[in-house]
Scaffold this motif. Structure first.
Motif, PDB file in Angstrom:
ATOM      1  N   GLU A 138       0.828  -1.214   0.000  1.00 11.98           N
ATOM      2  CA  GLU A 138       0.000   0.000   0.000  1.00 11.98           C
ATOM      3  C   GLU A 138       0.862   1.263   0.000  1.00 11.98           C
ATOM      4  N   ILE A 139       1.899   1.276   0.851  1.00 11.85           N
ATOM      5  CA  ILE A 139       2.741   2.471   0.984  1.00 11.85           C
ATOM      6  C   ILE A 139       3.577   2.688  -0.264  1.00 11.85           C
ATOM      7  N   THR A 140       4.122   1.601  -0.804  1.00 15.61           N
ATOM      8  CA  THR A 140       5.049   1.727  -1.926  1.00 15.61           C
ATOM      9  C   THR A 140       4.360   1.702  -3.278  1.00 15.61           C
ATOM     10  N   ALA A 141       3.030   1.460  -3.256  1.00 16.40           N
ATOM     11  CA  ALA A 141       2.273   1.365  -4.515  1.00 16.40           C
ATOM     12  C   ALA A 141       2.809   0.248  -5.412  1.00 16.40           C
ATOM     13  N   LEU A 142       3.317  -0.820  -4.775  1.00 15.63           N
ATOM     14  CA  LEU A 142       3.739  -2.017  -5.498  1.00 15.63           C
ATOM     15  C   LEU A 142       2.800  -3.154  -5.129  1.00 15.63           C
ATOM     16  N   THR A 143       2.641  -4.077  -6.016  1.00 16.68           N
ATOM     17  CA  THR A 143       1.817  -5.253  -5.703  1.00 16.68           C
ATOM     18  C   THR A 143       2.644  -6.214  -4.859  1.00 16.68           C
ATOM     19  N   MET A 144       1.941  -7.122  -4.188  1.00 18.01           N
ATOM     20  CA  MET A 144       2.640  -8.138  -3.398  1.00 18.01           C
ATOM     21  C   MET A 144       3.491  -9.014  -4.313  1.00 18.01           C
ATOM     22  N   ASP A 145       2.999  -9.272  -5.522  1.00 22.22           N
ATOM     23  CA  ASP A 145       3.777 -10.069  -6.468  1.00 22.22           C
ATOM     24  C   ASP A 145       5.082  -9.367  -6.815  1.00 22.22           C
ATOM     25  N   GLN A 146       5.026  -8.020  -6.976  1.00 21.88           N
ATOM     26  CA  GLN A 146       6.251  -7.286  -7.282  1.00 21.88           C
ATOM     27  C   GLN A 146       7.223  -7.331  -6.109  1.00 21.88           C
TER      28      GLN A 146
END
Length: 774
Positions: free
Chosen positions: A182-190
Motif C-alpha cells: 500500500e505504501i510503496t504502490a507495489l503489488t505483493m507479487d512485485q
C-alpha cells in the motif's frame, strides 16, 4: 480363575504404573436377538489403572462393572462416540487414534484404541496443557499476524543472498505485510518477485542496498528518510539486522513532513515577524515576594529591535532580572504596571520617562499566563521632542501673531455647489489686522467678505486668490483712503481651502520710492544735459585746438631761425600739448557717442572690422614691428562703428604696452561658449545654456597687476605715466561701454611682465549664430 480375570491380571501387570490412562472394556452381547450373529449392545469396564482415575475423575470402584452406554461413562457428552469407536475396533481389529476435546472432562485427550484379549484397550493421554500452549501460540500467532497485517507501518523481512565467498550480493523478501504494498504502490507479487537491487533499479534509490548491507554486516540499526520525487512522497525507514538479513519497517511520513515544513515555515515566519518588528518585543517572568506581589521581572526572550533600541546583547539580558540591570527606583512604576496586568489580565499602554540618558519609551503590556507578560516597547523620544518643538513653535507662532507689526490672517474659501470659490471667511487673525483694515477682529471673524466688503469680491485680489495654486502667492499694493497709508498685501495658498494673508505698512517705502523715482528722473535729465554739454564742448573745442596746432606749426616754420634752443623746445611742447588735447577731445567725443547707446543694429562681420582696425593702426604696427594674427571671427548683429572701436582700442593697447626692445605679438581669436562658463559675471551670471562668442585679444606686453583688472576700464584711469606711454585713459572705457551696449561681458586677465588677455563675450542669438568667416 476365569478368562476375564486372567486378561485383567495380564493387563494390570503391564499398565498399572503407566502415566497414561488405561481402560479395558469388553463387549456386552444381546443374546435375545433373533439375528444369526451376536449383537454387541454395550461395553463394560473391566479394568482401569490409577492414571485413569485422574483423567476420568471416577474411581475404579465406581467404574469397574459399569457400562459405557447404559451408565454414560466415562464422559457422558462423548458416550456415543466412545461406543462407536470401541465397536469399530472390536469388530475390525484395526487400532484407532482419536484426539478430541472432552467438554465433560474439560480435557484435551489423545486416545489409542486396540483390540486386546477379546476386549478394547483404550490408552488416553492428557494433552490439555500442550493443547492450551499450542492454542496460546496459535492465538499469539494470529494476533501477531493481525497486528502485522493491520500495522500502519510497512513491515518486510529480507534474507541475504550471498555468493560462494559469502559476500552479500542481494536480498530476497521472506515476509511482507499488506501495508508494504500500500505504501510503496507495489503489488505483493512485485515485492516478492523482485530482489532489493531490482526494486531499487525500479525506484532509483541506488544507495539503499549499500545501507542495508552495512546494517547486516555491522549489526548497527539505521533510520533514514527518503523523498520520492516521482511520487511526491516522504518515507521513514527503520532497518534492523534480523538473523542473516534485516527487518524493514517503513511508513509514509509525507503528511508529517508537510506539517513539519509548514510548522517550520510558520515558525520561521513568526520569528521573522518577531525579529522584523520595528518595535522592541520581549517576554518576562514575574518574580514575587512572600505576599505574592510582583517585585521584579526576569527576561525570557527578546527580539532584535529590543536589542537595537536599548543597545544591548542577548547575553546581557536573557535570564537576568530587570532590577539587576537598571535599578529599583527607575523601574518602580514599570513593575507596578506589570503587577496590575498579571492581576487583572487587562492589557495596558504606558509612556515612561527615563534619565541618563534622557529617553521616552511607550510600553504595551499583555498577560500571557499567570506569571509571564509580553511587552512591546517603542522609543518615542523623537516624537516627544517633536511635540515639544511643535509646542515651542506654537508659542513662537503665538508670539509672532501677537507682537508682529504686520497684519496676519488666515482665510477659508466659501464655494458654491459647483465647487467654485465665491466668497471667503477669516478664521484666524492677529491684533495688528484691526489697525490695517479698521474693522474689529470679532467682526472680521464672524462675517464673510460678501457681508463685510462686497466690493472686495470684484477686485483683482479676489480674482487672483480664486486662481491661485498651492504654493503660489500674489502681491498687491493699495492706498487706504481713510488714512492715506500704503499697504502691501501678500496672499498665498496654504491648501485647497485656506489662504494666508500678510498686511505690511509700506507708507515710508512708498514715499521713499516716489522720492527715488523723482531723483532718478532728475539724474537722467542731468546726465543727458551733461552728455550734451560734453559733446558740444568737445565739438566746439576741436576747432580752437586745430588752430593752435596750425599756428604753432607756422610759427615754428617761420621763426625757427630766430629762436634759440629753449624757444624751439617750447614750440615743440606747445605742439605736443595741442596734439594730446586733440586726442583727448576725440576720445571724449567717441565716449559720448558710445554713451548714447547702440544706435542702428545690423549684421557685422567682425573679421572685416578687425582688419579695418589694423589699417587704422598701420603706422603704430610699422613703427613697433608688431606681429598681429587674426583668427576666423564670426558675423553678429550690432553697431559696426562701436564694434570696430572695440578692436581698435584693444589692439592699440596691446601694441602700445609692449616690452621695451621686444617685438609686440598680438593674437585675436573667437570661440563659441555657453553661459555656464561666465561664472565671473556679477551679480548674476547669464542663463547656463545661452550662447556667447568669446573674442580673445592676447598680447606679450608688460601686463598689469590683476587687482587693477576692473580699475583700468574707468574713464581717465592710467596705470602708467604719460611720459612713458601716450594715451588719454578713455579707450578701455569706450570698449566696456560698447560691450555693455551689445549686452555682452568683458574680462581682463594679466600679471606683471606676463602679457595681457582681454576677453569680450558677445551674445550669439538665433539670428547672430553664424560660422566664423574664413
Amino acid at each position: 480363575m476365569t478368562t476375564n480375570q486372567a486378561a485383567v491380571d495380564s493387563i494390570r501387570q503391564i499398565c498399572e504404573h503407566l502415566p497414561d490412562s488405561v481402560v479395558w472394556v469388553t463387549p456386552v452381547f444381546d443374546f435375545d436377538s433373533k439375528a444369526d450373529d451376536e449383537t454387541i449392545v454395550d461395553f463394560e469396564f473391566q479394568y482401569c489403572n490409577k492414571a485413569s482415575e485422574t483423567i476420568t475423575r471416577t474411581s475404579a470402584a465406581n467404574l469397574l462393572g459399569k457400562r459405557v452406554l447404559s451408565d454414560q461413562l466415562p464422559d457422558p457428552h462423548s458416550v456415543p462416540v466412545i461406543f462407536e469407536q470401541c465397536l469399530q475396533v472390536y469388530q475390525t481389529g484395526a487400532p484407532l487414534e482419536f484426539t478430541y476435546l472432552s467438554t465433560g472432562l474439560d480435557k484435551y485427550l489423545t486416545l489409542n484404541r486396540i483390540k486386546v484379549h477379546g476386549g478394547v484397550l483404550t490408552t488416553a493421554r492428557n494433552r490439555t496443557a500442550e493443547y492450551q500452549t499450542n492454542l496460546e501460540k496459535e492465538q499469539q500467532a494470529k494476533l501477531l499476524h493481525s497486528l502485522v497485517d493491520h500495522s500502519p507501518y510497512g513491515i518486510c523481512l529480507y534474507e541475504s543472498i550471498r555468493d560462494q565467498s559469502g559476500t552479500i550480493t542481494d536480498f530476497r523478501l521472506k515476509i511482507a505485510n499488506r501495508k508494504s504494498a500500500e505504501i510503496t504502490a507495489l503489488t505483493m507479487d512485485q515485492l516478492y518477485g523482485k530482489t532489493v537491487r531490482e526494486l531499487m533499479e525500479l525506484r532509483g534509490h541506488s544507495a539503499y542496498f549499500d545501507i542495508c548491507k552495512a546494517v547486516v554486516e555491522t549489526g548497527t540499526p539505521r533510520y533514514m528518510e527518503y523523498y520520492s520525487e516521482a511520487r511526491d512522497q516522504w518515507l521513514g525507514f527503520s532497518i534492523v539486522k534480523f538473523d542473516d538479513g534485516y527487518l524493514l519497517n517503513y511508513i509514509d511520513i509525507t503528511e508529517n513532513k508537510r506539517l513539519a515544513l509548514q510548522s517550520a515555515r510558520k515558525a520561521s515566519e513568526l520569528d521573522a515577524i518577531f525579529n522584523g518588528s520595528l518595535s522592541g518585543v520581549y517576554s518576562a517572568r514575574a518574580v514575587r515576594n512572600e505576599a505574592g506581589k510582583v517585585v521584579d521581572l526576569v527576561f525570557l526572550r527578546a527580539n532584535d529591535a529590543f536589542y537595537r533600541i536599548f543597545k544591548v546583547l542577548p547575553d546581557q539580558i536573557i535570564g537576568r532580572s530587570l532590577l539587576s540591570i537598571s535599578g529599583t527606583e527607575s523601574q518602580e512604576a514599570f513593575i507596578r504596571f506589570a503587577h496590575e496586568v498579571l492581576r487583572t489580565g487587562t492589557a495596558t499602554v504606558h509612556a515612561l520617562h527615563y534619565e541618563n540618558p534622557e529617553r521616552w519609551y511607550e510600553f504595551s503590556m499583555v498577560k500571557l499566563d499567570e506569571e509571564i507578560i509580553s511587552v512591546t516597547v517603542n522609543d518615542i523620544t523623537d516624537q516627544k521632542q517633536a511635540i515639544a518643538r511643535i509646542e515651542e513653535q506654537k508659542n513662537v507662532l503665538d508670539s509672532i501673531l501677537k507682537y508682529s507689526p504686520n497684519g496676519l490672517a488666515i482665510t477659508q474659501a466659501i464655494r458654491n455647489p459647483d465647487g467654485t470659490m465665491v466668497d471667503a471667511r477669516t478664521v484666524l487673525m492677529n491684533e495688528a489686522c484691526a489697525s490695517f483694515n479698521g474693522i474689529p477682529n470679532e467682526v472680521m471673524l464672524s462675517e464673510s467678505f460678501a457681508t463685510l466688503s462686497p466690493e472686495l469680491l470684484k477686485t483683482d485680489l479676489f480674482k487672483a486668490a480664486v486662481g491661485l495654486r498651492r504654493g503660489e502667492s500674489f502681491r498687491t499694493e493699495y492706498e487706504l483712503p481713510q488714512t492715506g497709508k500704503w499697504i502691501e498685501l501678500a496672499i498665498a495658498k496654504m491648501d485647497d481651502e485656506r489662504f494666508i494673508n500678510v498686511f505690511t505698512d509700506i507708507s515710508q517705502v512708498k514715499s521713499a520710492q516716489v522720492h527715488l523715482e523723482r531723483t532718478v528722473e532728475e539724474l537722467k535729465r542731468s546726465n543727458a544735459n551733461l552728455e550734451h554739454f560734453a559733446y558740444a564742448a568737445s565739438h566746439d573745442l576741436k576747432e580752437p585746438i586745430r588752430k593752435i596746432m596750425v599756428y604753432a606749426e607756422q610759427l615754428k616754420l617761420m621763426h625757427s631761425h630766430q629762436l634759440d634752443e629753449q624757444g624751439l623746445k617750447g614750440m615743440e611742447r606747445l605742439g605736443a600739448a595741442a596734439g594730446r588735447m586733440k586726442l583727448l577731445v576725440d576720445d571724449l567725443l567717441e565716449y559720448a557717442h558710445v554713451n548714447q547707446g547702440i544706435g542702428g543694429v545690423e549684421e557685422v562681420d567682425l573679421q572685416v572690422k578687425a582688419q579695418k582696425a589694423l589699417e587704422d593702426l598701420d603706422l603704430a604696427i610699422t613703427e613697433t614691428g608688431a606681429r598681429i594674427q587674426i583668427d576666423p571671427l564670426p558675423v553678429i548683429r550690432g553697431n559696426k562703428r562701436q564694434l570696430q572701436q572695440v578692436f581698435q582700442n584693444l589692439i592699440s593697447n596691446a601694441i602700445k604696452y609692449h616690452k621695451p626692445g621686444e617685438q609686440p605679438e598680438v593674437r585675436v581669436s573667437s570661440t563659441l561658449v555657453k553661459g555656464r562658463e561666465l561664472e565671473f559675471v556679477q551679480p548674476l551670471p547669464p542663463p547656463l545654456e545661452q550662447s556667447f562668442y568669446r573674442i580673445t585679444v592676447k598680447d606679450n606686453g608688460i601686463g598689469f597687476d590683476q587687482k587693477n583688472a576692473d580699475l583700468i576700464f574707468n574713464v581717465f584711469t592710467r596705470l602708467h605715466s604719460s611720459a612713458d606711454y601716450s594715451g588719454t585713459g578713455v579707450g578701455l572705457s569706450i570698449v566696456r561701454k560698447a560691450v555693455e551696449n551689445h549686452k555682452g561681458f568683458l574680462r581682463a586677465r594679466s600679471a606683471p611682465g606676463a602679457g595681457a588677455t582681454f576677453e569680450v563675450y558677445l551674445p550669439a542669438g538665433q539670428d547672430e549664430v553664424n560660422e566664423p568667416s574664413r
